[in-house]
Scaffold this motif. Structure first.
Motif, PDB file in Angstrom:
ATOM      1  N   THR A 182      -6.562  -7.312  24.758  1.00  0.00           N
ATOM      2  CA  THR A 182      -7.941  -6.917  25.037  1.00  0.00           C
ATOM      3  C   THR A 182      -8.462  -6.191  23.808  1.00  0.00           C
ATOM      4  O   THR A 182      -7.683  -5.765  22.964  1.00  0.00           O
ATOM      5  CB  THR A 182      -8.038  -5.972  26.257  1.00  0.00           C
ATOM      6  OG1 THR A 182      -7.169  -4.864  26.029  1.00  0.00           O
ATOM      7  CG2 THR A 182      -7.654  -6.663  27.546  1.00  0.00           C
ATOM      8  N   CYS A 183      -9.777  -6.025  23.726  1.00  0.00           N
ATOM      9  CA  CYS A 183     -10.348  -5.368  22.551  1.00  0.00           C
ATOM     10  C   CYS A 183     -10.769  -3.950  22.899  1.00  0.00           C
ATOM     11  O   CYS A 183     -11.563  -3.750  23.819  1.00  0.00           O
ATOM     12  CB  CYS A 183     -11.558  -6.148  22.043  1.00  0.00           C
ATOM     13  SG  CYS A 183     -11.121  -7.818  21.583  1.00  0.00           S
ATOM     14  N   HIS A 184     -10.246  -2.976  22.147  1.00  0.00           N
ATOM     15  CA  HIS A 184     -10.548  -1.571  22.404  1.00  0.00           C
ATOM     16  C   HIS A 184     -11.396  -0.987  21.295  1.00  0.00           C
ATOM     17  O   HIS A 184     -11.351  -1.446  20.162  1.00  0.00           O
ATOM     18  CB  HIS A 184      -9.244  -0.776  22.499  1.00  0.00           C
ATOM     19  CG  HIS A 184      -8.498  -1.054  23.760  1.00  0.00           C
ATOM     20  ND1 HIS A 184      -8.519  -0.201  24.824  1.00  0.00           N
ATOM     21  CD2 HIS A 184      -7.740  -2.099  24.123  1.00  0.00           C
ATOM     22  CE1 HIS A 184      -7.790  -0.723  25.796  1.00  0.00           C
ATOM     23  NE2 HIS A 184      -7.301  -1.871  25.407  1.00  0.00           N
ATOM     24  N   CYS A 185     -12.128   0.077  21.653  1.00  0.00           N
ATOM     25  CA  CYS A 185     -12.876   0.809  20.642  1.00  0.00           C
ATOM     26  C   CYS A 185     -11.887   1.578  19.776  1.00  0.00           C
ATOM     27  O   CYS A 185     -11.012   2.250  20.295  1.00  0.00           O
ATOM     28  CB  CYS A 185     -13.848   1.775  21.308  1.00  0.00           C
ATOM     29  SG  CYS A 185     -14.648   2.867  20.129  1.00  0.00           S
ATOM     30  N   PRO A 186     -12.022   1.495  18.451  1.00  0.00           N
ATOM     31  CA  PRO A 186     -11.089   2.232  17.590  1.00  0.00           C
ATOM     32  C   PRO A 186     -11.245   3.749  17.730  1.00  0.00           C
ATOM     33  O   PRO A 186     -10.317   4.488  17.428  1.00  0.00           O
ATOM     34  CB  PRO A 186     -11.466   1.770  16.179  1.00  0.00           C
ATOM     35  CG  PRO A 186     -12.846   1.238  16.303  1.00  0.00           C
ATOM     36  CD  PRO A 186     -12.977   0.708  17.688  1.00  0.00           C
ATOM     37  N   ASN A 187     -12.395   4.225  18.216  1.00  0.00           N
ATOM     38  CA  ASN A 187     -12.615   5.670  18.341  1.00  0.00           C
ATOM     39  C   ASN A 187     -12.290   6.204  19.717  1.00  0.00           C
ATOM     40  O   ASN A 187     -12.114   7.398  19.901  1.00  0.00           O
ATOM     41  CB  ASN A 187     -14.081   6.020  18.061  1.00  0.00           C
ATOM     42  CG  ASN A 187     -14.583   5.416  16.771  1.00  0.00           C
ATOM     43  OD1 ASN A 187     -13.877   5.435  15.774  1.00  0.00           O
ATOM     44  ND2 ASN A 187     -15.775   4.852  16.809  1.00  0.00           N
ATOM     45  N   CYS A 188     -12.289   5.369  20.734  1.00  0.00           N
ATOM     46  CA  CYS A 188     -12.304   5.885  22.098  1.00  0.00           C
ATOM     47  C   CYS A 188     -11.207   5.380  23.034  1.00  0.00           C
ATOM     48  O   CYS A 188     -11.085   5.880  24.140  1.00  0.00           O
ATOM     49  CB  CYS A 188     -13.641   5.581  22.765  1.00  0.00           C
ATOM     50  SG  CYS A 188     -15.036   6.224  21.869  1.00  0.00           S
ATOM     51  N   GLU A 189     -10.414   4.431  22.650  1.00  0.00           N
ATOM     52  CA  GLU A 189      -9.442   3.897  23.598  1.00  0.00           C
ATOM     53  C   GLU A 189     -10.085   3.459  24.910  1.00  0.00           C
ATOM     54  O   GLU A 189      -9.649   3.800  26.000  1.00  0.00           O
ATOM     55  CB  GLU A 189      -8.341   4.921  23.903  1.00  0.00           C
ATOM     56  CG  GLU A 189      -7.273   4.949  22.841  1.00  0.00           C
ATOM     57  CD  GLU A 189      -6.099   5.813  23.232  1.00  0.00           C
ATOM     58  OE1 GLU A 189      -5.428   6.268  22.304  1.00  0.00           O
ATOM     59  OE2 GLU A 189      -5.858   6.004  24.433  1.00  0.00           O
ATOM     60  N   ILE A 190     -11.180   2.760  24.800  1.00  0.00           N
ATOM     61  CA  ILE A 190     -11.878   2.217  25.959  1.00  0.00           C
ATOM     62  C   ILE A 190     -12.136   0.756  25.605  1.00  0.00           C
ATOM     63  O   ILE A 190     -12.349   0.446  24.429  1.00  0.00           O
ATOM     64  CB  ILE A 190     -13.219   2.964  26.164  1.00  0.00           C
ATOM     65  CG1 ILE A 190     -12.944   4.379  26.642  1.00  0.00           C
ATOM     66  CG2 ILE A 190     -14.136   2.220  27.125  1.00  0.00           C
ATOM     67  CD1 ILE A 190     -14.140   5.276  26.569  1.00  0.00           C
ATOM     68  N   THR A 191     -12.095  -0.135  26.599  1.00  0.00           N
ATOM     69  CA  THR A 191     -12.364  -1.521  26.237  1.00  0.00           C
ATOM     70  C   THR A 191     -13.821  -1.663  25.808  1.00  0.00           C
ATOM     71  O   THR A 191     -14.700  -0.960  26.288  1.00  0.00           O
ATOM     72  CB  THR A 191     -12.093  -2.503  27.404  1.00  0.00           C
ATOM     73  OG1 THR A 191     -12.880  -2.099  28.517  1.00  0.00           O
ATOM     74  CG2 THR A 191     -10.630  -2.535  27.773  1.00  0.00           C
ATOM     75  N   LEU A 192     -14.030  -2.582  24.905  1.00  0.00           N
ATOM     76  CA  LEU A 192     -15.376  -2.844  24.409  1.00  0.00           C
ATOM     77  C   LEU A 192     -16.072  -3.821  25.345  1.00  0.00           C
ATOM     78  O   LEU A 192     -15.470  -4.793  25.804  1.00  0.00           O
ATOM     79  CB  LEU A 192     -15.301  -3.423  23.002  1.00  0.00           C
ATOM     80  CG  LEU A 192     -14.750  -2.467  21.937  1.00  0.00           C
ATOM     81  CD1 LEU A 192     -14.431  -3.216  20.649  1.00  0.00           C
ATOM     82  CD2 LEU A 192     -15.740  -1.339  21.673  1.00  0.00           C
ATOM     83  N   THR A 193     -17.326  -3.555  25.635  1.00  0.00           N
ATOM     84  CA  THR A 193     -18.094  -4.413  26.525  1.00  0.00           C
ATOM     85  C   THR A 193     -18.723  -5.553  25.733  1.00  0.00           C
ATOM     86  O   THR A 193     -19.284  -5.335  24.658  1.00  0.00           O
ATOM     87  CB  THR A 193     -19.205  -3.589  27.204  1.00  0.00           C
ATOM     88  OG1 THR A 193     -18.582  -2.527  27.921  1.00  0.00           O
ATOM     89  CG2 THR A 193     -20.019  -4.438  28.166  1.00  0.00           C
ATOM     90  N   TYR A 194     -18.632  -6.750  26.304  1.00  0.00           N
ATOM     91  CA  TYR A 194     -19.229  -7.898  25.628  1.00  0.00           C
ATOM     92  C   TYR A 194     -20.696  -8.020  26.013  1.00  0.00           C
ATOM     93  O   TYR A 194     -21.035  -8.038  27.196  1.00  0.00           O
ATOM     94  CB  TYR A 194     -18.468  -9.173  25.989  1.00  0.00           C
ATOM     95  CG  TYR A 194     -19.035 -10.397  25.313  1.00  0.00           C
ATOM     96  CD1 TYR A 194     -19.140 -10.453  23.918  1.00  0.00           C
ATOM     97  CD2 TYR A 194     -19.482 -11.481  26.053  1.00  0.00           C
ATOM     98  CE1 TYR A 194     -19.683 -11.558  23.284  1.00  0.00           C
ATOM     99  CE2 TYR A 194     -20.016 -12.597  25.424  1.00  0.00           C
ATOM    100  CZ  TYR A 194     -20.120 -12.623  24.043  1.00  0.00           C
ATOM    101  OH  TYR A 194     -20.665 -13.715  23.421  1.00  0.00           O
TER     102      TYR A 194
END
Ligand code: ADP
Ligand code: ZN
Length: 732
Positions: free
Chosen positions: A445-457
């Motif tokens: 899955t793709c995560h935000c490099p700053n937040c450890e949250i998945t990125l929304t498409y």
């Protein structure tokens, strides 16, 4: 007689826990007043401060105030104890509290504030004949409408400048300049006022409120009225009563851009009297905000309407403070000075002896409990106005359905609604196209490099976006995990529902309302207008569409996924879900025709969903309060969340562990100390985060423990910041 030595108490706009004392030099004594800004020396710097008190005293070792920054006070002395109490309770520096309270841009700006001006045209008396058709048309218009701003004239007559100039030269019109308020509400036609005869329940609520207003003194009320029960009418009449007694009114709304209808109704009710309404909203420039603030401080507004920070508006004699939709989370500021505007409204009411009216269809459980225990008056409105029924609600168990986005019964209901030419509203509390991309081959899955949250498409922009820090990137291709091509969007946001609706109902006029589509100035208002004008068949949106709106044409409300708010690791997730579902259901059937609601969920047995479907607030409250009592959660206990954040995770953990140990020693079991533990979002905007939750059965015990914090803060490792959240709402 030698002049007295005067000592000024100054809250400095800097992170200092207490106000400081300065000498008030003789040459400033005649002008200085409490509530003005001053410039004072602080170490080697000069900083802005706020004058809180002036009294004779010993000034030998004190530095003098350098200069006054205002010619009139920004707030009355009555507000000083309020600021002090608030600063102490939230453990926030008093100077920073006042800086947050005052209109933005004040502290930084040197010199005057820019005031926008606009020409206003008025027909001169007299009967001289205009020349030419254009001149005649404009003059006739001005004679009929009275003074008009240039921008209004432009709306009716394209490029009127040369004609106006000629008319002025001929002496047929007069021109002057006025301050221009860039008020997004100003251009709206003031809607007609529809005086109604209050229902019995409205009448009962009003008689309790007017009695309290007549007696004077602090009296808090909860106006608990189901959706469409006519709470606004009660506000309007209560306010009229307070104004008649020579007092002022303060009205807080969750987000003013989302509530133009409410503002419109206030304008409609009070437009033909001498009542002046000041609307503090985010569309104002710094200069305009400052201006509005000044007018209020001078007593030139009887009614002030605004969002959270308007609780600090410098009214001198608020007789009534209304908090509309008091359960709304937006009343709590989540960063920096983390205050709750509803709680402050109650304090302010106490200090200034006002009636405080908290209104909601789904009161916060803490508020409801206060009403149940008699600390707050309870004014229920059980039924909708004019005997209209509450909508019938059907729960759709998603577990058995092939199309989990829009299950067959909801599709059928949509078709039927469209066939009848009525409007439907669909809620999905998640914007974007899909909450994450997932590789079906390798699970990446793709995560935000700053937040450890998945990125929304996001489909329209074809970008992946972090909803916390706004980081954004192109979707990777191929999959960074396996190099394959199976990275696909999973789950659904509003964009995906919109796409699905367009596929299923190609003829229907769709509108999507969420933070992505309402970004432009005035966009939100245009959308509301289009819905009210019947130009939209299906509205899809986030919780934005659930709030307070009165859309009489909507007969079907669908909740695409009731579970989005249910699975949060937070003891309030049930309450939030119940409240959101009840509010959105309340948008159905507000007009002549009855409404239907369909709630899609994977948890059809959940109490929050069952109670919302049954319109049964008391049952929900009873169960939820019982559960909270067992756990000692609010309103039966009180919480403070301490959040430690820093770049280096090891240091954050070290600081958190040490802080928790010392707090444990100091509290001697009076306060329960939970943690330290990583925050549910353990990394946000590049910072590692840990939290310590303090819990006690009394506020005073917690407050005593907090007295140790300034000293403990000094012992934190370098690069670790401590934020204090008193009465936290959101613990992510
Ligand atoms: P709430 O805020 O409780 O959801 P509103 O105050 O928006 O409800 O009222 C809903 C509608 O009912 C409004 O259009 C309002 O003008 C109308 N209304 C309010 N009180 C009465 C009444 N006593 N009789 C008839 N209509 C009313
Ligand atoms: Zn991020």
């Amino acid at each position: 007689m030698t002049p007295e030595t005067l000592v000024a108490t100054v809250a400095v706009a800097a992170p200092l826990p207490q106000p400081l004392s300065y000498l008030l030099p003789e040459e400033l004594q005649t002008q200085a007043q409490i509530g003005m800004r001053v410039e004072v020396p602080l170490g080697p710097r000069r900083v802005v401060g706020y004058l809180l008190a002036i009294a004779p005293g010993e000034a030998e070792k004190l530095k003098p105030i350098s200069r006054l920054l205002d010619s009139e006070p920004l707030f009355a002395p009555e507000l000083v104890p309020f600021f002090r109490q608030v600063a102490h309770y939230y453990r926030h520096p008093p100077g920073e509290v006042i800086r947050c309270a005052l209109p933005a841009g004040l502290g930084e700006k040197k010199g005057g504030v820019k005031i926008l001006r606009e020409k206003v045209y008025n027909a001169s008396p007299g009967e001289e004949a205009p020349r030419g058709e254009r001149q005649r048309d404009i003059l006739t218009y001005l004679r009929q409408h009275g003074p008009c701003r240039a921008s209004d004239l432009r709306a009716h007559f394209p490029h009127p400048q040369t004609v106006l100039k000629r008319l002025e030269e001929l002496g047929l019109i007069r021109v002057h300049e006025e301050e221009r308020e860039r008020d997004p509400f100003r251009d709206l036609a003031i809607p007609a006022d529809h005086p109604v005869t209050p229902s019995d329940e409205q009448e009962q609520a009003l008689s309790a409120i007017t009695a309290a207003l007549e007696t004077g003194g602090f009296s808090p009320f909860l106006l608990h009225g189901v959706t469409g029960s006519g709470k606004t009418e009660v506000y309007l009449r209560s306010i009229a009563c307070a104004l008649a007694a020579g007092k002022q009114a303060l009205v807080l709304v969750p987000e003013i851009a989302l509530t133009p209808q409410l503002v419109g109704r206030f304008r409609a009710r009070f437009s033909d009297s001498a009542i002046r309404i000041a609307v503090l909203h985010s569309g104002l420039s710094d200069g305009e905000r400052y201006d509005a603030w000044r007018r209020i401080a001078r007593g030139e507004a009887e009614i002030v309407i605004g969002a959270r920070s308007a609780v600090f508006a410098p009214l001198t004699q608020p007789g009534i403070i209304v908090v509309d939709e008091e359960h709304e989370a937006s009343y709590k500021q989540g960063e920096g000075f983390r205050y709750h505007a509803r709680d402050l409204a109650l304090w302010r009411g106490q200090l200034q002896k006002a009636t405080v009216l908290l209104g909601s269809a789904t009161p916060a459980l803490t508020t409801y409990q206060r009403a149940q225990s008699g600390q707050t008056g309870y004014l229920p409105l059980h039924g909708r106005v004019a005997g209209r029924p509450l909508p019938s609600v059907e729960i759709l168990d998603l577990r058995g359905h092939a199309n989990a986005l829009l299950a067959a019964p909801l599709q059928e209901a949509l078709t039927a609604t469209l066939e009848r030419g009525e409007q439907a509203l669909l809620l999905l509390n998640r914007r974007g196209y899909a909450p994450y991309l997932l590789c079906s081959d390798c699970g990446t899955t793709c995560h935000c490099p700053n937040c450890e949250i998945t990125l929304t498409y996001h489909l329209k922009s074809r970008r992946l976006r972090c909803h916390y820090c706004d980081y954004d990137q192109r979707p990777p291709d191929p999959c960074p995990g396996c190099g394959g091509s199976q990275l696909m969007p999973y789950g659904a946001g509003t964009e995906r529902v919109e796409e699905e609706l367009a596929r299923l109902y190609p003829e229907a006029r769709l509108m999507r309302m969420d933070r992505d589509t309402t970004a432009g100035r005035g966009r939100h208002q245009q959308m509301l207008d289009a819905i009210l004008a019947g130009e939209v068949d299906i509205l899809i949106g986030t919780q934005m569409i659930a709030k307070g709106h009165d859309f009489p044409g909507v007969t079907l409300v669908g909740v695409v996924q009731a579970d989005t708010t249910l699975n949060f690791p937070d003891f309030r997730s049930s309450e939030r879900t119940f409240s959101l579902l009840t509010q959105v259901a309340g948008r159905a059937g507000r007009g002549e025709r009855p409404g239907t609601v369909m709630i899609q969920t994977y948890h059809p047995e959940h109490e929050a969903i069952l109670c919302a479907a049954a319109h049964d607030y008391p049952r929900f409250a009873e169960q939820e309060l019982a559960a909270r009592q067992v756990l000692g959660y609010p309103p039966f206990g009180f919480l403070v969340n301490l959040i430690l954040a820093g770049n280096d995770p090891r240091r954050v953990e070290e600081g958190a562990t040490r802080l928790a140990t010392v707090l444990m020693e100091r509290s001697r079991d009076a306060v329960e100390i939970l943690g330290p533990a990583p925050c549910p979002f353990a990394r946000l905007r590049g910072k590692s985060r840990m939290q310590i939750l303090l819990k006690a059965s009394q506020r005073s015990v917690l407050q005593r423990l907090l007295d140790h914090l300034p000293e403990l803060r000094r012992g934190l490792p370098a690069g670790v910041a401590l934020a204090i959240d008193v009465d936290p709402l959101d613990m992510l």
